[in-house]
Scaffold this active site. Structure first.
Site, short mmCIF file in Angstrom:
data_model
loop_
_atom_site.label_atom_id
_atom_site.label_comp_id
_atom_site.label_asym_id
_atom_site.label_seq_id
_atom_site.Cartn_x
_atom_site.Cartn_y
_atom_site.Cartn_z
N ASP A 83 -57.87 11.29 -29.07
CA ASP A 83 -57.14 12.43 -28.48
C ASP A 83 -57.93 13.71 -28.74
O ASP A 83 -58.39 13.94 -29.87
CB ASP A 83 -55.76 12.49 -29.17
CG ASP A 83 -54.78 13.42 -28.47
OD1 ASP A 83 -54.96 13.70 -27.27
OD2 ASP A 83 -53.82 13.86 -29.14
N ASP A 105 -62.30 16.92 -24.46
CA ASP A 105 -61.56 18.12 -24.07
C ASP A 105 -62.51 19.31 -24.00
O ASP A 105 -62.69 20.05 -24.97
CB ASP A 105 -60.42 18.39 -25.06
CG ASP A 105 -59.59 19.60 -24.65
OD1 ASP A 105 -59.96 20.28 -23.67
OD2 ASP A 105 -58.57 19.89 -25.31
N GLU A 142 -60.38 17.20 -19.34
CA GLU A 142 -59.26 18.16 -19.18
C GLU A 142 -59.75 19.37 -18.41
O GLU A 142 -60.77 19.96 -18.74
CB GLU A 142 -58.69 18.60 -20.53
CG GLU A 142 -57.67 19.74 -20.35
CD GLU A 142 -56.73 19.96 -21.51
OE1 GLU A 142 -56.42 18.99 -22.22
OE2 GLU A 142 -56.30 21.11 -21.70
N HIS A 198 -48.54 21.99 -26.75
CA HIS A 198 -48.30 21.08 -27.87
C HIS A 198 -47.18 21.62 -28.77
O HIS A 198 -46.93 22.82 -28.81
CB HIS A 198 -49.56 20.92 -28.72
CG HIS A 198 -50.65 20.16 -28.00
ND1 HIS A 198 -51.95 20.54 -28.01
CD2 HIS A 198 -50.60 19.03 -27.26
CE1 HIS A 198 -52.68 19.68 -27.31
NE2 HIS A 198 -51.88 18.75 -26.83
N GLY A 199 -46.58 20.71 -29.53
CA GLY A 199 -45.63 21.13 -30.55
C GLY A 199 -44.19 21.19 -30.03
O GLY A 199 -43.90 20.80 -28.89
N HIS A 232 -50.34 16.31 -20.98
CA HIS A 232 -50.27 16.57 -22.43
C HIS A 232 -48.99 17.36 -22.73
O HIS A 232 -48.33 17.86 -21.83
CB HIS A 232 -51.50 17.37 -22.87
CG HIS A 232 -52.71 16.51 -23.03
ND1 HIS A 232 -53.27 16.24 -24.25
CD2 HIS A 232 -53.44 15.83 -22.11
CE1 HIS A 232 -54.30 15.43 -24.07
NE2 HIS A 232 -54.43 15.17 -22.78
N SER A 234 -46.10 16.43 -23.72
CA SER A 234 -44.98 15.86 -22.97
C SER A 234 -43.82 15.41 -23.83
O SER A 234 -43.00 14.60 -23.39
CB SER A 234 -45.48 14.68 -22.13
OG SER A 234 -46.36 15.15 -21.14
N THR A 278 -45.03 15.04 -30.84
CA THR A 278 -43.97 15.79 -31.52
C THR A 278 -42.66 15.01 -31.63
O THR A 278 -42.02 14.99 -32.70
CB THR A 278 -43.74 17.13 -30.77
OG1 THR A 278 -44.96 17.89 -30.87
CG2 THR A 278 -42.60 17.92 -31.36
P1 13P Z 1 -46.51 16.95 -27.87
O1 13P Z 1 -46.78 17.96 -28.92
O2 13P Z 1 -45.65 17.48 -26.77
O3 13P Z 1 -45.98 15.67 -28.39
O4 13P Z 1 -47.92 16.61 -27.16
C1 13P Z 1 -48.82 15.71 -27.75
C2 13P Z 1 -50.14 15.73 -27.07
O5 13P Z 1 -50.34 16.26 -26.00
C3 13P Z 1 -51.24 15.05 -27.79
O6 13P Z 1 -52.46 15.16 -27.12
O1 G3H Z 2 -53.02 17.18 -29.83
C1 G3H Z 2 -52.05 17.26 -30.55
C2 G3H Z 2 -51.46 16.16 -31.29
O2 G3H Z 2 -50.11 16.48 -31.54
C3 G3H Z 2 -52.22 15.82 -32.56
O3 G3H Z 2 -51.94 16.69 -33.59
O4 G3H Z 2 -54.17 17.23 -34.60
O5 G3H Z 2 -52.03 17.51 -35.90
O6 G3H Z 2 -52.92 15.23 -35.40
P1 G3H Z 2 -52.82 16.67 -34.97
ZN ZN Z 3 -52.72 17.01 -26.12
#
Ligand code: 13P
Ligand code: G3H
Ligand code: ZN
Length: 359
Positions: A83, A105, A142, A198-199, A232, A234, A278
């Protein structure tokens, strides 16, 4: 059992019109819960590890853990995906450690904070695609920067996120540029920006088309009907998990995520990979908090982890069912990486060729 590549899995999803949740993984308990959910409904799985997850668990642990999960579930195809790879070294070392797919990315520079130029993004993604495809691994690129259309900001609490205030032009992927990007990079899947971030704190109200631009996805899909789109950010940040956390001593301000029905609409518009971290974090920590609150004398970690795994399993099963992933696992016969490499070399997986055939 060999791990499946993202390309093979998303090609199957496109043929049958379903989406695949990509769950982030850092430890054994998350892996066991996700796989239990998948087994219960015959769903193929994408497990993705961030750079943070790789340094938390270690590459050797992650690789053996995912191989063990696959061995324990021989009828479930499992893809191991990097990721948010920030540069070539991250992506190539992931492949060396058994990942069958990587995200390069290039929407951000290698610091994962500075929005990158289009030319930088094209060049680095194309270089990673050349190297990955030579060994049969898949690549997600991306285009567009993740962040809120309400505030112009990316989430601060995650490992990656643009600094400063972003314009709507940066926050919404341009459909014409998306065509150019896919043709030049030959990526297998394209992560797009449409107002998600994110988050947990994505939207200050239930999102409508102003702040969650599903129309952007529709416009990209119209121009790139055979490209697998990735959403992403989501997580749906369900109210029941906010309530569970807050009823157990947490202090999360009211927030909104991406409603599952919007993701279902996205799947109908070509979204094939749906990134969720999340919600999984909230499911597990909600139960940790509940056990700590209800049983203050408890100190056996398994007594915290067992209900946490159950909460995560239920969440994952729901997404497998809602996204149409359920029911597809045992039918898929995994194509080994060297056969995928031969297919890339022959040109049959090249988007420039499928675009020419479609025209
Ligand atoms: P969330 O924070 O919405 O779960 O997104 C995760 C994500 O996009 C990881 O690449
Ligand atoms: O890309 C975001 C994901 O929620 C991963 O988060 O880098 O804290 O493992 P992290
Ligand atoms: Zn992401």
């Amino acid at each position: 059992m060999a791990l499946i590549t993202l390309r093979q899995l998303l090609d199957d999803a496109a043929d049958r019109n379903y989406g695949v949740p990509a769950f982030n993984i850092n430890n054994m308990e998350q892996g066991l819960a996700i796989m239990k959910a998948a087994r219960s409904c015959d769903a193929p799985v994408i497990l993705q590890a961030s750079r943070g997850a790789r340094s938390y668990a270690g590459d050797i642990m992650l690789r053996h853990m995912v191989e063990a999960l696959a061995e324990m579930n021989p009828d479930i195809p499992v893809c191991l995906h990097q990721d948010h790879g920030n540069n070539e070294a991250t992506c190539l070392s992931a492949i060396r450690h058994g990942f069958t797919s990587v995200m390069m990315d290039g929407s951000l520079e290698a610091d994962m904070k500075t929005p990158a130029s289009y030319d930088y993004n094209v060049a680095i993604t194309a270089r990673v695609a050349d190297a990955a495809h030579a060994v049969g691994a898949s690549v997600e690129g991306e285009l567009g920067v993740l962040g809120s259309l309400e505030t112009g900001e990316a989430a601060a609490e995650d490992g990656s996120g643009a600094e400063g205030t972003l314009s709507h032009d940066q926050l919404l992927t341009d459909p014409d540029q998306a065509v150019d990007f896919v043709m030049k990079t030959r990526c297998d899947a394209l992560a797009i920006a449409c107002g998600t971030s994110h988050g947990a704190y994505k939207f200050s109200r239930k999102p409508d088309g102003e702040i969650l631009a599903m129309s952007t996805i529709e416009a990209i899909h119209e121009k790139l009907p055979s490209t697998h789109l990735v959403m992403h950010g989501s997580s749906s940040v369900p109210q029941y998990l906010q309530d569970l956390i807050n009823a157990s001593g947490g202090d999360m301000p009211q927030t909104w995520g991406v409603p599952v029905e919007e993701i279902e609409r996205g799947i109908a518009m070509g979204v094939r990979k749906v990134n969720i971290d999340t919600d999984c974090r909230m499911a597990m920590t909600g139960q940790f908090r509940k056990v700590a609150m209800d049983k203050p004398k408890e100190f056996d970690p398994r007594k915290f982890l067992i209900p946490a795994m159950k909460e995560l399993e239920d969440l994952c099963r729901d997404r497998f069912e809602r996204f149409g992933t359920a029911g597809n696992a045992s039918r898929i016969k995994v194509i080994p990486m060297d056969e995928m490499a031969a297919r890339y070399a022959s040109g049959v997986l090249d988007p420039r060729i499928s675009a020419a055939v479609a025209a």
